[in-house]
Scaffold this motif. Structure first.
Motif, mmCIF file in Angstrom:
data_model
loop_
_atom_site.group_PDB
_atom_site.id
_atom_site.type_symbol
_atom_site.label_atom_id
_atom_site.label_comp_id
_atom_site.label_asym_id
_atom_site.label_seq_id
_atom_site.Cartn_x
_atom_site.Cartn_y
_atom_site.Cartn_z
ATOM 1 N N HIS A 55 31.062 -25.622 -4.492
ATOM 2 C CA HIS A 55 31.428 -24.969 -5.398
ATOM 3 C C HIS A 55 32.757 -25.898 -6.011
ATOM 4 N N THR A 56 32.236 -27.260 -7.126
ATOM 5 C CA THR A 56 33.687 -28.132 -7.604
ATOM 6 C C THR A 56 34.131 -29.207 -6.459
ATOM 7 N N ASP A 57 34.600 -28.695 -5.283
ATOM 8 C CA ASP A 57 34.454 -30.463 -4.244
ATOM 9 C C ASP A 57 33.215 -29.681 -3.050
ATOM 10 N N ALA A 58 33.275 -30.944 -3.298
ATOM 11 C CA ALA A 58 32.451 -31.439 -1.964
ATOM 12 C C ALA A 58 32.216 -31.729 -1.289
ATOM 13 N N THR A 59 33.707 -32.721 -1.086
ATOM 14 C CA THR A 59 34.161 -34.056 0.025
ATOM 15 C C THR A 59 34.219 -32.491 2.114
ATOM 16 N N ASP A 60 33.635 -33.300 2.409
ATOM 17 C CA ASP A 60 34.196 -33.045 3.621
ATOM 18 C C ASP A 60 34.578 -33.891 5.158
ATOM 19 N N SER A 61 34.671 -34.627 4.968
ATOM 20 C CA SER A 61 35.328 -35.809 5.843
ATOM 21 C C SER A 61 34.569 -37.800 4.875
ATOM 22 N N ILE A 62 35.523 -38.658 5.414
ATOM 23 C CA ILE A 62 35.520 -39.338 5.211
ATOM 24 C C ILE A 62 34.502 -40.195 5.312
ATOM 25 N N ALA A 63 33.694 -39.855 6.400
ATOM 26 C CA ALA A 63 31.973 -39.972 6.886
ATOM 27 C C ALA A 63 30.938 -39.809 5.279
ATOM 28 N N GLU A 64 31.584 -39.051 5.022
ATOM 29 C CA GLU A 64 30.743 -38.283 4.266
ATOM 30 C C GLU A 64 30.668 -38.756 2.478
ATOM 31 N N GLU A 65 31.801 -38.910 2.002
ATOM 32 C CA GLU A 65 33.016 -39.605 1.232
ATOM 33 C C GLU A 65 32.235 -41.074 1.385
#
Length: 154
Positions: free
Chosen positions: A79-89
């Motif tokens: 919900h709203t914020d999907a970023t979990d890691s620099i690699a995913e971003e």
């Protein structure tokens, strides 16, 4: 800046459905649910990407790619914020450029220009420089998870 209202939203919806996502287009005068950056930027709730006609295409693709690159078990809780890691971003940034080429009237060149205009920052100074010369780890990350379309693998 290319906006959702400037492109074939149905083609974008088809692309997202191919990745298990839904595009929900909000009326022009309505708030965008789940928008991390605030309107007119795209929003996320579960597997649904919310946007209006004035939402930048790069925003819709970026938020969609955030969902695509994350493990499926996490997706429904987003919900709203999907970023979990620099690699995913980084993977979301790379994949949005690749997927832009599959959309009529968008393409990677236009998307990278819009990303630069919006203010994405990369250590080599531009989205193109990063994509072409500094994203080998990101490309490998996506390949290891079979998230790159075959035609996008060099």
């Amino acid at each position: 800046m290319l906006h959702l209202g400037d492109i074939d939203a149905e083609a974008l919806g088809d692309l997202l459905r191919a990745h298990g996502l839904q595009l929900h287009v909000i009326a022009d005068d309505q708030p965008i649910p789940g928008s991390f950056w605030g309107e007119p930027e795209a929003g996320l709730i579960g597997s649904t990407v919310f946007a209006r006609r004035d939402t930048p295409v790069h925003s819709v693709l970026h938020e969609s790619c955030n969902l695509i690159v994350m493990p499926a078990e996490r997706r429904e809780r987003i919900h709203t914020d999907a970023t979990d890691s620099i690699a995913e971003e980084d993977a979301a940034c790379y994949l949005q450029i690749v997927l832009a080429d599959s959309l009529p009237d968008v393409g990677s060149e236009r998307l990278m220009a819009d990303m630069d205009e919006w203010g994405y920052t990369f250590r080599l100074g531009s989205t193109r420089a990063w994509f072409e010369g500094d994203a080998c780890e990101t490309r490998s990350w996506l390949q290891a998870r079979t998230l790159l379309p075959a035609q996008a693998i060099p």
